[in-house]
Design an enzyme around this catalytic site. Structure first.
Site, short mmCIF file in Angstrom:
data_model
loop_
_atom_site.label_atom_id
_atom_site.label_comp_id
_atom_site.label_asym_id
_atom_site.label_seq_id
_atom_site.Cartn_x
_atom_site.Cartn_y
_atom_site.Cartn_z
N ASP A 223 -1.86 -21.54 -17.61
CA ASP A 223 -1.81 -22.08 -18.97
C ASP A 223 -1.51 -20.98 -19.99
O ASP A 223 -2.05 -19.87 -19.90
CB ASP A 223 -3.18 -22.71 -19.28
CG ASP A 223 -3.19 -23.41 -20.61
OD1 ASP A 223 -2.47 -24.40 -20.75
OD2 ASP A 223 -3.90 -22.94 -21.53
N GLU A 277 3.22 -21.53 -17.54
CA GLU A 277 3.55 -22.31 -18.73
C GLU A 277 4.02 -21.31 -19.78
O GLU A 277 3.20 -20.61 -20.39
CB GLU A 277 2.34 -23.09 -19.26
CG GLU A 277 2.77 -24.04 -20.36
CD GLU A 277 1.72 -24.30 -21.45
OE1 GLU A 277 1.90 -25.25 -22.21
OE2 GLU A 277 0.73 -23.54 -21.53
#
Ligand code: GLC
Length: 585
Positions: A223, A277
Site C-alpha cells: 500500500d 501500489e
C-alpha cells in the site's frame, strides 16, 4: 521459522508450480467487508469467502488479493492497521485465514495480502506508547513527531498536502493538558506515518512479511508504496528540485527498502511476489521500482485514468509496454479497484477519464453505454500482455452506487472534502449473490448490510446472471477460460494491427492488435459498427455482432485468424475487406 510453519510454507507451493505464474496471472480483488458474509452481521468475512471459493474457481482466477484484513478501528476501511499479525474479529480468526489460504491453494488459487507500511493505526501499541512517552522519547522516533513553527509552536511544521485533502499534521496534547508536538499523517489523523529511517520500522515490516510468507501467502500488495520515505529536513514541496527529491513521494532511498523485501521474498519456496501500489506520474520512475531485484509488478493506473477512446488507450498501452521493456517486468492491467469509480459508471459519463479530485455528486451517466464499454474494456485488458486485476463486482457489471444516504457514508475521503467528494463507498457496496431483495444472499437471513444495496441489483445477482448466457458474468467466465486456454495471451509480445479496413470511416476509433499468429483483439471505441476481417472467426465479443456481421460501436471482439490466411499474411497483417463473411458468428 519453526519446523511446523516451514512445512506449511513449503506446502504452499502448488505441485505444478510455475515460477513465472505472476507474469500472466488473473488476480481477483476481494474487499472482504463487501464480498460475502458468513455470520449474518451484514459485514463480509473470511467464512463468506471460504464458502464462495468455488465461485472464484469457476470464474477462472489464478489468485486473490485481499484488502487489509487485520484488526483495525476502520478509520480508513482497514488501512489503519492495529495489529499486522492477526485478523479483525469482524472478519474471523488467524486460524481461519490460514485455512482459507490452504483451501484456495487446493483449488489452484494463490493468496496475495495487503501490507500497509506507510502508516499504522493511531490505536497501534507503538503509537499509543509514543503518545504516552512524550517529546524526545525513543518511542516517538518511530514516527514523525515535530514541534510546530512559530512562537508557540502552533503553526504546522509543513504544508504538505494529503491525497485525502486537508492538512497532514495533527497537534498532540501533553499529559498536563498543554498543546504538544505535531505528528505527520499523509492520510487521516488516525493513520500516523511511520519513520522509515528508523531501524525498528524496517525490521518490524520485514518480520511481518516473513510472518505471512510462512503462512503460505504467494505475495503482498504494498500500500502507498512510493510514500514511505520522507525528507527529514521537512522542506516544503518545491523547495528542493529534481526527481527523487520530493519531500514525501518517490524518493530514491525507497529502492533499498524494496531490495531488502525482494531478498526476503526470494528466500521462500515458490515465487512470492511484491506488487506495488505506485501512483507516480513519470512512467520511467514508475518502472524503476520493477527492476529485477525490486518489486515484481506494480499497478498500472495510467490506463485506468484514461478517457474512453482508441487514441488514448493506444497511447497508454504503447507507453506502458515501452517503459516496462527495459526492466523486463510485465505490465499489470487494472480497470478498477476499491478506490476508484466503477467502469460502468465512469465510461457512461461525458468525461470518461478518472481523477480523484474530479469526483462529485450528481455527475450524469448513461449506464447502458457504460456497461457496453466496460464489457469491451474487459476484453481489451484481458488480451494485453501481462497480468490482469479484476475488482470484485466488475464481473457482474455493477455500477457505482451514487445515491448512498450521506449519513451512511464511512469513507474519510468524503468527510475530509467537506462532503463535496462522494468518497469511495459507492464501489464498496456488498455484492449481490441471489434472490429478489436485499441482502441478495450476501448475508444469511435478512441482515442489514453495512452499506445498503440498490433494489435494482436484483437483476445483477450472480444467480440471475448465471442463468443468462448474455450476462456480464458469463462474458467474464468465457473470457477468463479462453485466456487460460490461449497460450498467446498473458505475458508475451503484442503487434499492432494498423491496416484497418479500407472505407471504414470509423477506423480512427478502432484499436486492433495481434498476439501470436492467429489471435487478434479488435476494439471499436466509436459509435458506428465496423467490419471484421474475412479470415477471422469470432471467439468472443462483448456485444453480439450486428445483423450484417459487423462489430457494433463500443464493443470488442477476440478473433481467431484462420491458419491459411495467417500463413499468407506478411509481417504487417491487414484487414482487407469490408464485407462480413457469411460463416462468422
Ligand atoms: C491506498 C489504498 C486506499 C487507502 C490509502 C491509505 O491508496 O488503496 O484505500 O485509503 O492507501 O492507506
Amino acid at each position: 521459522m519453526d519446523t511446523e510453519v516451514l512445512t506449511r510454507a513449503e506446502r504452499a507451493v502448488p505441485a505444478s508450480d510455475d515460477p513465472l505464474w505472476w507474469r500472466s496471472a488473473v488476480i481477483y480483488q476481494v474487499y472482504v467487508r463487501s464480498f460475502a458474509d458468513g455470520n449474518g452481521d451484514g459485514t463480509g468475512d473470511l467464512a463468506g469467502v471460504r464458502a464462495r471459493l468455488g465461485y472464484l474457481k469457476d470464474l477462472g482466477v489464478d489468485a486473490i488479493w485481499f484488502n487489509p484484513w487485520y484488526p483495525s478501528p476502520m478509520a480508513d476501511g482497514g488501512y489503519d492497521v492495529q495489529d499486522y499479525r492477526d485478523i479483525d474479529p469482524r472478519f474471523g480468526t488467524l486460524e481461519e485465514a490460514e485455512l482459507l489460504i490452504q483451501d484456495a491453494l487446493a483449488l489452484g488459487i494463490r493468496t496475495i495480502i495487503d501490507v500497509v507500511p506507510n502508516h499504522i493505526s493511531d490505536q497501534h501499541p507503538w503509537f499509543q506508547a509514543a503518545l504516552a512517552a512524550g517529546p524526545g522519547s525513543p518511542e516517538r522516533e518511530r514516527f514523525w513527531f515535530h514541534p510546530g513553527k512559530g512562537e508557540n509552536g502552533d503553526e504546522i511544521p509543513t504544508h504538505w498536502v494529503s491525497s485525502f485533502q486537508g492538512e497532514t499534521w495533527t497537534r498532540t496534547t501533553n499529559p498536563d493538558g498543554t498543546p504538544g508536538e505535531w505528528y505527520l499523517h499523509m492520510f487521516t489523523p488516525e493513520q500516523p506515518d511511520l519513520n522509515w529511517n528508523h531501524p525498528d520500522v524496517r525490521r518490524e515490516h520485514e518480520d511481518i512479511l516473513r510472518f505471512w510468507f510462512d503462512r503460505g501467502v504467494a505475495g503482498v500488495r504494498i500500500d502507498s508504496a512510493a510514500l514511505l520515505i520522507k525528507d527529514p529536513d521537512l522542506p516544503e514541496v518545491g523547495e528542493k528540485q529534481g526527481p527523487g527529491q520530493h519531500p514525501t513521494e518517490d524518493r530514491d532511498e525507497l529502492h533499498d527498502v524494496y531490495r531488502a523485501w525482494r531478498a526476503i521474498a526470494d528466500s521462500y519456496p515458490g515465487t512470492r511476489v511484491l506488487v506495488g501500489e505506485i501512483w507516480v506520474p513519470d512512467i520511467v520512475r514508475f518502472t524503476n521500482y520493477l527492476r529485477p531485484d525490486e518489486m515484481h509488478t506494480a499497478f498500472n493506473f495510467d490506463f485506468l485514468a484514461r478517457p474512453w477512446g482508441a487514441a488514448s488507450f493506444r497511447e497508454s498501452i504503447e507507453q506502458t509496454l515501452a517503459a516496462h521493456a527495459p526492466v523486463g517486468a510485465p505490465s499489470t492491467w487494472v480497470l478498477s479497484n476499491h478506490d476508484v469509480t466503477r467502469p460502468v459508471t465512469r465510461y457512461g459519463r461525458e468525461d470518461t477519464a478518472f481523477a480523484f479530485l474530479k469526483k462529485r455528486f450528481g455527475v450524469p451517466t448513461d449506464p447502458e453505454l457504460g456497461l457496453h464499454r466496460a464489457r469491451a474494456a474487459a476484453l481489451l485488458v484481458a488480451a494485453l500482455p501481462g497480468s490482469l486485476y479484476i475488482y470484485q463486482g466488475d464481473e457482474l457489471g455493477l455500477p457505482e452506487v451514487e445515491d448512498l444516504p450521506r449519513e451512511l457514508i464511512q469513507d474519510p475521503m468524503h468527510y475530509r472534502s467537506g462532503g463535496i467528494d462522494p468518497g469511495r463507498d459507492g464501489c464498496r457496496v456488498p455484492l449481490p449473490w441471489s434472490g429478489d431483495a436485499a441482502p441478495f444472499g450476501f448475508s444469511p437471513g435478512r441482515a442489514r448490510t453495512w452499506l445498503p444495496q440498490p433494489e435494482a441489483w436484483r437483476t445483477l445477482t450472480v444467480q440471475a446472471q448465471a442463468a443468462d448466457p448474455g450476462s456480464t458474468l458469463n462474458l467474464y467466465r468465457r473470457l477468463l477460460h479462453l485466456r487460460r486456454q490461449l497460450p498467446e495471451l498473458g505475458d508475451g509480445p503484442l503487434e499492432w494491427w494498423d491496416a484497418l479496413p479500407s472505407g471504414a470511416a470509423s477506423a480512427p476509433d478502432v484499436l486492433a492488435f495481434r498476439r501470436g499468429e492467429r489471435f487478434a483483439c479488435l476494439v471499436n471505441t466509436g459509435d458506428a459498427s465496423v467490419p471484421l476481417p474475412p479470415d477471422a472467426s469470432v471467439l468472443l465479443s462483448s456485444t453480439p455482432l450486428d445483423e450484417s456481421g459487423r462489430l457494433p460501436g463500443n464493443a470488442a471482439a477476440w478473433l481467431r485468424m484462420d491458419a491459411a490466411a495467417s500463413r499468407s499474411t506478411d509481417s504487417t497483417p491487414r484487414i482487407t475487406t469490408t464485407e462480413p463473411p457469411a460463416s462468422r458468428g
